[in-house]
Design a protein around this motif. Structure first.
Motif, PDB file in Angstrom:
ATOM      1  N   VAL A 150      -2.612  -3.623 -12.277  1.00  0.00           N
ATOM      2  CA  VAL A 150      -3.129  -4.821 -12.921  1.00  0.00           C
ATOM      3  C   VAL A 150      -3.795  -5.686 -11.862  1.00  0.00           C
ATOM      4  O   VAL A 150      -3.139  -6.190 -10.964  1.00  0.00           O
ATOM      5  CB  VAL A 150      -1.979  -5.626 -13.579  1.00  0.00           C
ATOM      6  N   GLY A 151      -5.086  -5.819 -11.938  1.00  0.00           N
ATOM      7  CA  GLY A 151      -5.789  -6.640 -10.960  1.00  0.00           C
ATOM      8  C   GLY A 151      -5.817  -5.959  -9.611  1.00  0.00           C
ATOM      9  O   GLY A 151      -5.154  -4.957  -9.371  1.00  0.00           O
ATOM     10  N   SER A 152      -6.579  -6.508  -8.688  1.00  0.00           N
ATOM     11  CA  SER A 152      -6.675  -5.861  -7.379  1.00  0.00           C
ATOM     12  C   SER A 152      -5.878  -6.609  -6.327  1.00  0.00           C
ATOM     13  O   SER A 152      -5.799  -6.205  -5.194  1.00  0.00           O
ATOM     14  CB  SER A 152      -8.137  -5.796  -6.953  1.00  0.00           C
ATOM     15  N   GLU A 153      -5.267  -7.703  -6.717  1.00  0.00           N
ATOM     16  CA  GLU A 153      -4.530  -8.473  -5.730  1.00  0.00           C
ATOM     17  C   GLU A 153      -3.058  -8.494  -6.064  1.00  0.00           C
ATOM     18  O   GLU A 153      -2.650  -8.063  -7.106  1.00  0.00           O
ATOM     19  CB  GLU A 153      -5.046  -9.916  -5.721  1.00  0.00           C
ATOM     20  N   GLY A 154      -2.298  -9.025  -5.151  1.00  0.00           N
ATOM     21  CA  GLY A 154      -0.873  -9.177  -5.433  1.00  0.00           C
ATOM     22  C   GLY A 154      -0.114  -7.880  -5.228  1.00  0.00           C
ATOM     23  O   GLY A 154      -0.668  -6.885  -4.796  1.00  0.00           O
ATOM     24  N   ILE A 155       1.105  -7.924  -5.568  1.00  0.00           N
ATOM     25  CA  ILE A 155       2.006  -6.812  -5.262  1.00  0.00           C
ATOM     26  C   ILE A 155       1.591  -5.545  -5.992  1.00  0.00           C
ATOM     27  O   ILE A 155       1.623  -4.461  -5.452  1.00  0.00           O
ATOM     28  CB  ILE A 155       3.453  -7.190  -5.641  1.00  0.00           C
ATOM     29  N   ASN A 156       1.174  -5.721  -7.243  1.00  0.00           N
ATOM     30  CA  ASN A 156       0.816  -4.546  -8.002  1.00  0.00           C
ATOM     31  C   ASN A 156      -0.390  -3.850  -7.375  1.00  0.00           C
ATOM     32  O   ASN A 156      -0.557  -2.659  -7.462  1.00  0.00           O
ATOM     33  CB  ASN A 156       0.527  -4.960  -9.445  1.00  0.00           C
ATOM     34  N   GLY A 157      -1.241  -4.629  -6.728  1.00  0.00           N
ATOM     35  CA  GLY A 157      -2.446  -4.065  -6.133  1.00  0.00           C
ATOM     36  C   GLY A 157      -2.263  -3.751  -4.665  1.00  0.00           C
ATOM     37  O   GLY A 157      -3.217  -3.503  -3.937  1.00  0.00           O
ATOM     38  N   LEU A 158      -1.030  -3.772  -4.191  1.00  0.00           N
ATOM     39  CA  LEU A 158      -0.757  -3.532  -2.779  1.00  0.00           C
ATOM     40  C   LEU A 158      -1.150  -2.120  -2.391  1.00  0.00           C
ATOM     41  O   LEU A 158      -0.803  -1.168  -3.061  1.00  0.00           O
ATOM     42  CB  LEU A 158       0.742  -3.715  -2.568  1.00  0.00           C
ATOM     43  N   ARG A 159      -1.860  -2.005  -1.281  1.00  0.00           N
ATOM     44  CA  ARG A 159      -2.288  -0.684  -0.877  1.00  0.00           C
ATOM     45  C   ARG A 159      -1.211  -0.009  -0.037  1.00  0.00           C
ATOM     46  O   ARG A 159      -0.786  -0.509   0.984  1.00  0.00           O
ATOM     47  CB  ARG A 159      -3.565  -0.791  -0.065  1.00  0.00           C
ATOM     48  N   ILE A 160      -0.797   1.149  -0.509  1.00  0.00           N
ATOM     49  CA  ILE A 160       0.219   1.905   0.225  1.00  0.00           C
ATOM     50  C   ILE A 160      -0.350   3.280   0.491  1.00  0.00           C
ATOM     51  O   ILE A 160      -0.743   3.986  -0.426  1.00  0.00           O
ATOM     52  CB  ILE A 160       1.510   2.027  -0.599  1.00  0.00           C
ATOM     53  N   GLY A 161      -0.421   3.671   1.731  1.00  0.00           N
ATOM     54  CA  GLY A 161      -0.879   5.016   2.010  1.00  0.00           C
ATOM     55  C   GLY A 161      -2.374   5.113   2.165  1.00  0.00           C
ATOM     56  O   GLY A 161      -3.104   4.139   2.123  1.00  0.00           O
ATOM     57  N   ASN A 162      -2.816   6.348   2.332  1.00  0.00           N
ATOM     58  CA  ASN A 162      -4.208   6.610   2.658  1.00  0.00           C
ATOM     59  C   ASN A 162      -5.200   6.368   1.534  1.00  0.00           C
ATOM     60  O   ASN A 162      -6.345   6.030   1.767  1.00  0.00           O
ATOM     61  CB  ASN A 162      -4.349   8.083   3.066  1.00  0.00           C
ATOM     62  N   LEU A 163      -4.773   6.598   0.307  1.00  0.00           N
ATOM     63  CA  LEU A 163      -5.715   6.482  -0.797  1.00  0.00           C
ATOM     64  C   LEU A 163      -5.916   5.023  -1.155  1.00  0.00           C
ATOM     65  O   LEU A 163      -4.966   4.284  -1.344  1.00  0.00           O
ATOM     66  CB  LEU A 163      -5.190   7.229  -2.030  1.00  0.00           C
ATOM     67  N   ALA A 164      -7.161   4.620  -1.254  1.00  0.00           N
ATOM     68  CA  ALA A 164      -7.462   3.226  -1.580  1.00  0.00           C
ATOM     69  C   ALA A 164      -6.874   2.872  -2.933  1.00  0.00           C
ATOM     70  O   ALA A 164      -6.322   1.801  -3.122  1.00  0.00           O
ATOM     71  CB  ALA A 164      -8.959   2.988  -1.565  1.00  0.00           C
ATOM     72  N   SER A 165      -7.009   3.766  -3.859  1.00  0.00           N
ATOM     73  CA  SER A 165      -6.313   3.523  -5.121  1.00  0.00           C
ATOM     74  C   SER A 165      -6.056   4.873  -5.771  1.00  0.00           C
ATOM     75  O   SER A 165      -6.757   5.840  -5.505  1.00  0.00           O
ATOM     76  CB  SER A 165      -7.118   2.638  -6.047  1.00  0.00           C
ATOM     77  N   LEU A 166      -5.040   4.922  -6.559  1.00  0.00           N
ATOM     78  CA  LEU A 166      -4.719   6.151  -7.260  1.00  0.00           C
ATOM     79  C   LEU A 166      -5.334   6.080  -8.643  1.00  0.00           C
ATOM     80  O   LEU A 166      -5.157   5.098  -9.355  1.00  0.00           O
ATOM     81  CB  LEU A 166      -3.198   6.311  -7.361  1.00  0.00           C
ATOM     82  N   CYS A 167      -6.068   7.123  -8.993  1.00  0.00           N
ATOM     83  CA  CYS A 167      -6.686   7.143 -10.316  1.00  0.00           C
ATOM     84  C   CYS A 167      -6.261   8.401 -11.035  1.00  0.00           C
ATOM     85  O   CYS A 167      -6.226   9.476 -10.444  1.00  0.00           O
ATOM     86  CB  CYS A 167      -8.207   7.184 -10.189  1.00  0.00           C
ATOM     87  N   SER A 168      -5.954   8.243 -12.300  1.00  0.00           N
ATOM     88  CA  SER A 168      -5.629   9.415 -13.094  1.00  0.00           C
ATOM     89  C   SER A 168      -6.023   9.134 -14.530  1.00  0.00           C
ATOM     90  O   SER A 168      -5.744   8.050 -15.046  1.00  0.00           O
ATOM     91  CB  SER A 168      -4.124   9.702 -12.989  1.00  0.00           C
TER      92      SER A 168
END
Lengths: 292, 302
Positions: free
Chosen positions: B197-215
């Motif tokens: 949800v959104g790109s900021e905040g905890i939900n949008g926290l980047r963890i690991g190599n992938l900028a974002s996980l998409c499925s």
């Protein structure tokens, strides 16, 4: 000599047990820093990880904390002839992320870099033939795996004795210092006491044995002023326990390190990267250097 | 207290093959022992399939990439997919010469668990089981499918409850890692995804190599948050996306469109692996990597 001439001279004599700033500066030079293999990161650290101090490094999973830990355990072994400390490392693994094949990869790359340096700069220096083998590097890392907070405390208490028997250890890495303390402690005051105990012991180790203590820490979220923010784990009481604090974070697609707290270093950020060879300059830095 | 002699350790950590050389290559040989590997995916992407497959490949002898081992399979969603396991084990049995007598399913010990507290409760029982296992193959693989189901519903969204939930993560993970170290076990834990949800905040926290996980066209992140992410050693992400094949007719008009499901296994973070991904397919016989021709060529060039 008249009294007028003697008094200023007497003022220059150091008090018994105290040090002049001049002595301290000399001492600083006697304790070289441990390189991280990333020029930008070394720069914001004042040349590398400092001995005699406790440096805390924190970041989310995947940031490269373990990679940095392993890089330091390897780099502390760089011979004095190559600008290193020629020393050994203690690696305390609390999470099980230490994998020998990765250490070997990083060790091989380190030796390769030194051999290359040998080839480029020391063509006439016959005596400086590098005889290091990746297995030597493995041998010089004293590896301890701890599986509970009691084991972690017992080991911390034992370190003084161990280091007294192995005076060539110049870095102690704890990966991560946090993990076993994030379980439920019925008595949070106990947890604080235990953590303070560990912190004091580690600071004492660093000072007395002139070695670097590197504590890898996790991050957690804290509800501050109406929103969740990222913060290093273990709470506020822990933040007094280290001399320097470095935070690793993502800036877009790049990894960055930020000096969050230090008595001597400026707050600054530097990019770094994690490659098959270990920690290195970030790719964009390399491009910059090449263009110059 | 003596330090471990690193030279006495195998120079390459023992791993359990996934049963496919392409997938193994992506993972540096397979699922490593002595650590916790997390498989994250949305429903229907193949996490359970991969776990069932691992419970079978673990039984392979070590020269073939297996662990010569039995496994404990803990499931938290009901019912346990026994029919699919049976189907896979038939395929497994036919593609591998009889290494040992009996049904591969005899070497998979299944246990259903309903809550996080129950999970913690059976740890001691599991430890005794691993220690005393009298079967022909000792237990060397533990699968928990899925960890998310244990935590999704029973905790309120208050700071106190979330803290209690976090403590349970670390307790369970601590015990699993301790078991893994003591017996040289590979531990695989599956996790679900939640929408980003959104790109900021905890939900949008980047963890690991992938900028974002998409499925499936959604931006997602693994369930259970940052606390749980700190409890695993490696994180793998199974993604699916629909690819549209446009076909042109003779006049150059684009009219025929068909969609194909493309599946990928990504390494999100791991102490021994670079960022990489591998395409795979799910067939009746199991999960297998697909090596695209251009990747094979690139590999041969390097």
């Amino acid at each position: 000599m008249s009294q007028k001439e003697v008094v200023p001279l007497l003022m220059l004599l150091p008090f018994a047990g105290a040090q002049t700033a001049w002595d301290m500066l000399h001492e600083d030079e006697m304790f070289p820093r441990i390189t991280t293999s990333c020029l930008d990161l070394d720069n914001i650290l004042g040349g590398g990880i400092n001995c005699k101090e406790v440096t805390e490094i924190g970041g989310v999973p995947g940031m490269g904390k373990t990679q940095l830990g392993i890089q330091l355990a390897v780099n502390v072994q760089i011979p004095v002839d190559y600008g290193g400390l020629g020393a050994k490392a203690i690696y305390i693994d609390t999470e099980g992320s230490f994998m020998v094949e990765r250490v070997l990869q990083i060790a091989e790359a380190c030796i390769e870099d030194m051999t290359e340096c040998n080839g480029l700069l020391r063509k006439d220096f016959q005596a400086g033939q590098l005889k290091m083998h990746p297995n030597n590097i493995l041998e010089n890392i004293f590896y301890f795996r701890v599986c509970s907070y009691t084991e972690q405390i017992a080991l911390t208490n034992y370190l003084d004795k161990f280091i007294s028997e192995h005076k060539d250890v110049k870095v102690v890495i704890v990966d991560s210092v946090t993990f076993h303390f994030r379980q439920d402690f019925d008595d949070m005051a106990l947890r604080t006491r235990l953590l303070s105990g560990i912190a004091l012991k580690l600071m004492k180790l660093a000072k007395e044995h002139g070695l670097a203590v590197v504590l890898l820490n996790q991050v957690t979220t804290k509800y501050i002023e109406g929103s969740f923010q990222l913060t290093l784990a273990l709470g506020d009481s822990w933040s007094h326990s280290c001399t320097n604090r470095v935070i690793l974070y993502w800036n877009g697609n790049e990894r960055y390190a930020y000096i969050d707290k230090s008595p001597s270093l400026r707050s600054a950020s530097a990019p770094y990267s994690v490659t098959s060879k270990g920690i290195r300059n970030s790719a964009s830095t390399c491009k910059r250097i090449r263009m110059m | 207290m003596t330090p471990e002699n690193l030279l006495l350790r195998p120079l390459i950590t023992q791993k359990c093959t996934l049963g496919c050389p392409d997938l193994d290559r992506c993972l540096g040989g397979g699922i490593p022992c002595n650590s916790i590997t997390e498989l994250v995916a949305e429903s229907g992407c193949g996490k359970t399939q991969l776990c069932l497959q691992l419970a079978l490949t673990a039984q392979l002898p070590i020269p073939l990439g297996g662990l010569s081992a039995s496994s404990i399979y803990i499931h938290t969603e009901f019912p346990f997919p026994s029919r699919r396991l049976h189907q896979l084990s038939l395929a497994f049995h036919s593609s591998h010469p009889p290494i040992f007598g009996g049904d591969p399913c005899d070497y998979i010990f299944v246990q259903g668990v309903h809550s996080a507290d129950q999970m913690l409760g059976i740890m001691t029982k599991m430890e005794q089981f691993v220690e005393n296992s009298r079967t022909q193959l000792p237990v060397r693989l533990i699968v928990i499918d899925s960890i998310a189901a244990l935590f999704r519903s029973e905790f309120d969204n208050t700071p106190v409850e979330l803290k209690r939930r976090s403590s349970l993560f670390f307790k369970i993970s601590g015990k699993l890692k301790s078991l893994a170290k003591r017996f040289g076990l590979a531990v695989v834990v599956t996790n679900q995804v939640v929408d980003l949800v959104g790109s900021e905040g905890i939900n949008g926290l980047r963890i690991g190599n992938l900028a974002s996980l998409c499925s499936s066209g959604r931006r997602v992140c693994p369930a259970l948050g940052l606390a749980w992410a700190n409890c695993v050693n490696s994180r793998l992400f199974l993604a699916r996306h629909e690819e549209v094949d446009k076909e042109e007719n003779e006049l150059g008009d684009v009219n025929l469109q068909s969609t194909r499901s493309r599946r990928r296994l990504h390494v999100v973070f791991a102490p021994h692996l670079p960022e990489s991904c591998c395409e795979f397919v799910i067939t009746r016989k199991g999960i297998f990597g697909v090596e695209r021709e251009q990747n094979a060529a690139k590999r041969n060039e390097a």
